[in-house]
Write a protein that holds these residues in place. Sequence first.
Motif, PDB file in Angstrom:
ATOM      1  N   ILE A 244       0.859  -1.187   0.000  1.00 49.40           N
ATOM      2  CA  ILE A 244       0.000   0.000   0.000  1.00 49.40           C
ATOM      3  C   ILE A 244       0.896   1.239   0.000  1.00 49.40           C
ATOM      4  CG2 ILE A 244      -1.697   1.323   1.318  1.00 49.40           C
ATOM      5  CD1 ILE A 244      -2.626  -1.420   2.481  1.00 49.40           C
ATOM      6  N   PHE A 245       0.636   2.143  -0.935  1.00 50.29           N
ATOM      7  CA  PHE A 245       1.383   3.400  -1.003  1.00 50.29           C
ATOM      8  C   PHE A 245       0.395   4.544  -0.823  1.00 50.29           C
ATOM      9  CE2 PHE A 245       3.827   6.537  -3.849  1.00 50.29           C
ATOM     10  CZ  PHE A 245       4.551   7.025  -2.761  1.00 50.29           C
ATOM     11  N   VAL A 246       0.539   5.270   0.272  1.00 49.19           N
ATOM     12  CA  VAL A 246      -0.405   6.326   0.641  1.00 49.19           C
ATOM     13  C   VAL A 246       0.142   7.688   0.227  1.00 49.19           C
ATOM     14  CG1 VAL A 246      -1.586   7.471   2.559  1.00 49.19           C
ATOM     15  CG2 VAL A 246      -1.274   4.983   2.597  1.00 49.19           C
ATOM     16  N   ASP A 247      -0.649   8.441  -0.506  1.00 45.94           N
ATOM     17  CA  ASP A 247      -0.310   9.831  -0.796  1.00 45.94           C
ATOM     18  C   ASP A 247      -0.875  10.682   0.331  1.00 45.94           C
ATOM     19  OD1 ASP A 247       0.230  12.324  -1.704  1.00 45.94           O
ATOM     20  OD2 ASP A 247      -0.843  12.142  -3.615  1.00 45.94           O
ATOM     21  N   ASN A 248       0.011  11.130   1.209  1.00 48.40           N
ATOM     22  CA  ASN A 248      -0.424  11.926   2.358  1.00 48.40           C
ATOM     23  C   ASN A 248      -0.420  13.418   2.058  1.00 48.40           C
ATOM     24  OD1 ASN A 248       2.295  12.491   2.325  1.00 48.40           O
ATOM     25  ND2 ASN A 248       2.754  11.491   4.291  1.00 48.40           N
ATOM     26  N   GLY A 249      -0.168  13.764   0.787  1.00 47.56           N
ATOM     27  CA  GLY A 249      -0.131  15.176   0.426  1.00 47.56           C
ATOM     28  C   GLY A 249       1.140  15.859   0.857  1.00 47.56           C
ATOM     29  N   LEU A 250       2.103  15.095   1.365  1.00 44.49           N
ATOM     30  CA  LEU A 250       3.334  15.665   1.914  1.00 44.49           C
ATOM     31  C   LEU A 250       4.568  15.046   1.265  1.00 44.49           C
ATOM     32  CD1 LEU A 250       2.055  15.421   5.583  1.00 44.49           C
ATOM     33  CD2 LEU A 250       2.263  17.538   4.267  1.00 44.49           C
ATOM     34  N   LEU A 251       4.342  14.438   0.083  1.00 46.36           N
ATOM     35  CA  LEU A 251       5.433  13.838  -0.676  1.00 46.36           C
ATOM     36  C   LEU A 251       6.113  14.902  -1.522  1.00 46.36           C
ATOM     37  CD1 LEU A 251       3.512  10.665  -1.919  1.00 46.36           C
ATOM     38  CD2 LEU A 251       5.057  10.815   0.047  1.00 46.36           C
ATOM     39  N   ARG A 252       7.233  14.515  -2.150  1.00 46.44           N
ATOM     40  CA  ARG A 252       7.883  15.439  -3.068  1.00 46.44           C
ATOM     41  C   ARG A 252       7.051  15.590  -4.346  1.00 46.44           C
ATOM     42  NH1 ARG A 252      14.027  13.745  -1.414  1.00 46.44           N
ATOM     43  NH2 ARG A 252      14.598  15.815  -0.680  1.00 46.44           N
ATOM     44  N   ASP A 261       4.587   3.990 -10.435  1.00 41.35           N
ATOM     45  CA  ASP A 261       5.026   3.425 -11.719  1.00 41.35           C
ATOM     46  C   ASP A 261       6.248   2.528 -11.536  1.00 41.35           C
ATOM     47  OD1 ASP A 261       3.005   4.712 -13.028  1.00 41.35           O
ATOM     48  OD2 ASP A 261       4.239   6.361 -13.785  1.00 41.35           O
ATOM     49  N   SER A 262       7.205   2.989 -10.743  1.00 43.74           N
ATOM     50  CA  SER A 262       8.436   2.204 -10.570  1.00 43.74           C
ATOM     51  C   SER A 262       8.149   0.874  -9.861  1.00 43.74           C
ATOM     52  CB  SER A 262       9.486   3.001  -9.790  1.00 43.74           C
ATOM     53  OG  SER A 262       9.058   3.255  -8.468  1.00 43.74           O
ATOM     54  N   TYR A 263       7.230   0.877  -8.900  1.00 41.65           N
ATOM     55  CA  TYR A 263       6.915  -0.366  -8.198  1.00 41.65           C
ATOM     56  C   TYR A 263       6.162  -1.356  -9.097  1.00 41.65           C
ATOM     57  CZ  TYR A 263       8.362   1.377  -3.623  1.00 41.65           C
ATOM     58  OH  TYR A 263       9.092   1.831  -2.556  1.00 41.65           O
ATOM     59  N   LYS A 264       5.278  -0.817  -9.943  1.00 38.77           N
ATOM     60  CA  LYS A 264       4.538  -1.714 -10.840  1.00 38.77           C
ATOM     61  C   LYS A 264       5.487  -2.405 -11.824  1.00 38.77           C
ATOM     62  CE  LYS A 264       0.095   0.608 -10.373  1.00 38.77           C
ATOM     63  NZ  LYS A 264      -0.840   1.615 -10.912  1.00 38.77           N
ATOM     64  N   HIS A 265       6.540  -1.689 -12.233  1.00 44.86           N
ATOM     65  CA  HIS A 265       7.533  -2.284 -13.125  1.00 44.86           C
ATOM     66  C   HIS A 265       8.335  -3.378 -12.417  1.00 44.86           C
ATOM     67  CE1 HIS A 265       7.405   1.683 -15.584  1.00 44.86           C
ATOM     68  NE2 HIS A 265       6.574   0.791 -16.064  1.00 44.86           N
ATOM     69  N   MET A 266       8.347  -3.342 -11.099  1.00 47.56           N
ATOM     70  CA  MET A 266       9.059  -4.369 -10.328  1.00 47.56           C
ATOM     71  C   MET A 266       8.184  -5.597 -10.077  1.00 47.56           C
ATOM     72  SD  MET A 266      10.783  -1.664  -7.653  1.00 47.56           S
ATOM     73  CE  MET A 266      11.192  -2.857  -6.401  1.00 47.56           C
ATOM     74  N   GLY A 267       6.923  -5.545 -10.527  1.00 46.33           N
ATOM     75  CA  GLY A 267       6.047  -6.707 -10.374  1.00 46.33           C
ATOM     76  C   GLY A 267       5.377  -6.816  -9.028  1.00 46.33           C
ATOM     77  N   LEU A 268       5.452  -5.758  -8.211  1.00 47.33           N
ATOM     78  CA  LEU A 268       4.844  -5.824  -6.881  1.00 47.33           C
ATOM     79  C   LEU A 268       3.331  -5.616  -6.964  1.00 47.33           C
ATOM     80  CD1 LEU A 268       7.415  -3.782  -4.746  1.00 47.33           C
ATOM     81  CD2 LEU A 268       7.158  -6.265  -4.860  1.00 47.33           C
ATOM     82  N   ASN A 269       2.635  -6.269  -6.071  1.00 44.46           N
ATOM     83  CA  ASN A 269       1.189  -6.163  -5.941  1.00 44.46           C
ATOM     84  C   ASN A 269       0.901  -4.919  -5.094  1.00 44.46           C
ATOM     85  OD1 ASN A 269      -1.521  -6.627  -5.641  1.00 44.46           O
ATOM     86  ND2 ASN A 269      -1.286  -8.351  -4.232  1.00 44.46           N
ATOM     87  N   ILE A 270       0.602  -3.789  -5.740  1.00 41.77           N
ATOM     88  CA  ILE A 270       0.552  -2.521  -5.017  1.00 41.77           C
ATOM     89  C   ILE A 270      -0.721  -1.744  -5.307  1.00 41.77           C
ATOM     90  CG2 ILE A 270       1.893  -1.367  -6.844  1.00 41.77           C
ATOM     91  CD1 ILE A 270       3.092   0.391  -4.574  1.00 41.77           C
ATOM     92  N   LYS A 271      -1.218  -1.071  -4.269  1.00 36.29           N
ATOM     93  CA  LYS A 271      -2.392  -0.211  -4.382  1.00 36.29           C
ATOM     94  C   LYS A 271      -2.018   1.189  -3.906  1.00 36.29           C
ATOM     95  CE  LYS A 271      -7.170   0.341  -2.808  1.00 36.29           C
ATOM     96  NZ  LYS A 271      -8.257  -0.225  -1.972  1.00 36.29           N
ATOM     97  N   GLY A 272      -2.321   2.202  -4.732  1.00 38.40           N
ATOM     98  CA  GLY A 272      -2.074   3.588  -4.354  1.00 38.40           C
ATOM     99  C   GLY A 272      -3.341   4.230  -3.813  1.00 38.40           C
ATOM    100  N   ILE A 273      -3.211   4.995  -2.730  1.00 36.75           N
ATOM    101  CA  ILE A 273      -4.378   5.623  -2.097  1.00 36.75           C
ATOM    102  C   ILE A 273      -4.141   7.124  -1.971  1.00 36.75           C
ATOM    103  CG2 ILE A 273      -5.763   5.750   0.017  1.00 36.75           C
ATOM    104  CD1 ILE A 273      -4.984   2.832   0.535  1.00 36.75           C
ATOM    105  N   ASP A 274      -5.034   7.917  -2.558  1.00 41.90           N
ATOM    106  CA  ASP A 274      -4.959   9.377  -2.449  1.00 41.90           C
ATOM    107  C   ASP A 274      -5.715   9.802  -1.192  1.00 41.90           C
ATOM    108  OD1 ASP A 274      -5.168  12.094  -2.586  1.00 41.90           O
ATOM    109  OD2 ASP A 274      -5.782  12.175  -4.682  1.00 41.90           O
TER     110      ASP A 274
END
Length: 509
Positions: A244-252, A261-274
Amino acid sequence: MQEKILILDFGSQFTQLIARRVRELNIYCEIHPFNKFPEVDASVKGIILSGSPYSVRQEDAPFFEFARYHQQLPILGVCYGAQSIAHFNGGEVMASSTREYGRANLDYIKQENELFKGIPQGSQVWMSHADTIARIADDFEIIASTDNVKVAAFQITGTKTYGIQFHPEVTHSTDGKQLLQNFLVDICRCAQDWTPDSFIETTIAELKAKLGDDKVVLGLSGGVDSSVAAVLLHHAIGANLHCIFVDNGLLRKDEFKSVLDSYKHMGLNIKGIDAKQRFYDALAGLTDPEKKRKAIGRVFIEVFDDAAHEVQGVSWLGQGTIYPDVIESVSVKGPSATIKSHHNVGGLPDFMKLKVVEPLNTLFKDEVRKVGAALGIDPNILGRHPFPGPGLAIRILGDITPEKVDILQQADAIYINNLRSAGVYDKVWQAGAIYLPVQSVGVMGDERTYENVICLRAVESLDGMTADWCHLPYDLLAKISNEIINNVKGINRVVYDISSKPPATIEWE
């Protein structure tokens, strides 16, 4: 069974450095507080006793039951460790008439002694002590001396127990690495087989056995530690790892999309949450750094828990905890004094009901990068500077608003992009822009301005425990300053932080 060296910590500032030097020789070691010494089994090849801020002459001096082990295992006492061995075994330690700190030279070495093999007379060593060993017992033998310190090193006759008054782990001891290698390889008979490849093989096997068919949920940050932890877990359990990758509004700037995008290219099972707005709402009006951290931590757990509940049958939480976090949480005097509350150690809220798996909790940061390289992880992820868990919230001094975040993201992107294009990004341990709650007068065109200040921070370090400010070229700083002021509305002044840690910290909050 992985062979290891046990390092007994008496509270020295150099204890972690001893461990790093041992690891550099491809030998696994663990640090344990003197009052929480583990059971010794067949995997233990030797013991190193650290230095200490204490004096053995104090009533509350740290004590180790040395006699229980010194006939069965090689032991090396360093500074306080050496004084402790001497003091509690018939010798005498007293306050030195000349407090000895800094460089010294070994003007006598017993050349045939195994500990000093290949070390020349006159070798430079680093002293840091107020006490000195004035007398040793009859079964002790002096094996090295300096002009001012007669007992610079000793051995207990007929045993593999040694004491040295100097610090071989610091670079100022020019033959310190050779001495440690002599002790670890020739005396302890360590095989030097602890490598990134061996760590990966062992860890994946252990994870498979530990987790079986269980599901693991892991929060990714885009940083080195969580990324390497994720890939190790992915190798062990495949699709049963849910990231799980959370966008907390405080990222770069643009980081949420690029990291996903980079994690999906690595084949990881990932969900992004805004979840930007949930974090901004929780931070509204908060200015105290610790309150900001706690608000971010609380909302992150809530968002993460909601996402984890969408995965059926999760039993484990994966974390990228690394060894310095573990060491600090079980220090000699208990958990270290709280400077700031954002590292991983400390457990989970009861409502999450998950067990924790931490595949990197025996590694230092540089070792995590080496393991990541051996796993084939993108160098852009492995080379990424450390980034604080609370993100830009602790690089905006004062209250947090979306407008301030946008300004800082723009300024920070200009700064980091310039470091990359100038070829200095990889030479810097950590860099970032800070938004200051300070307004200053400026002139743009024919108009007077009264706008905010951006501070640039860049430090050199090995592990973040200490850090020195980077001497970036003036022309590069000038270029960055001009670009920020010309392109980021609301900023009319840029300053550069030239403080080291200690006394400052790397982050401002």
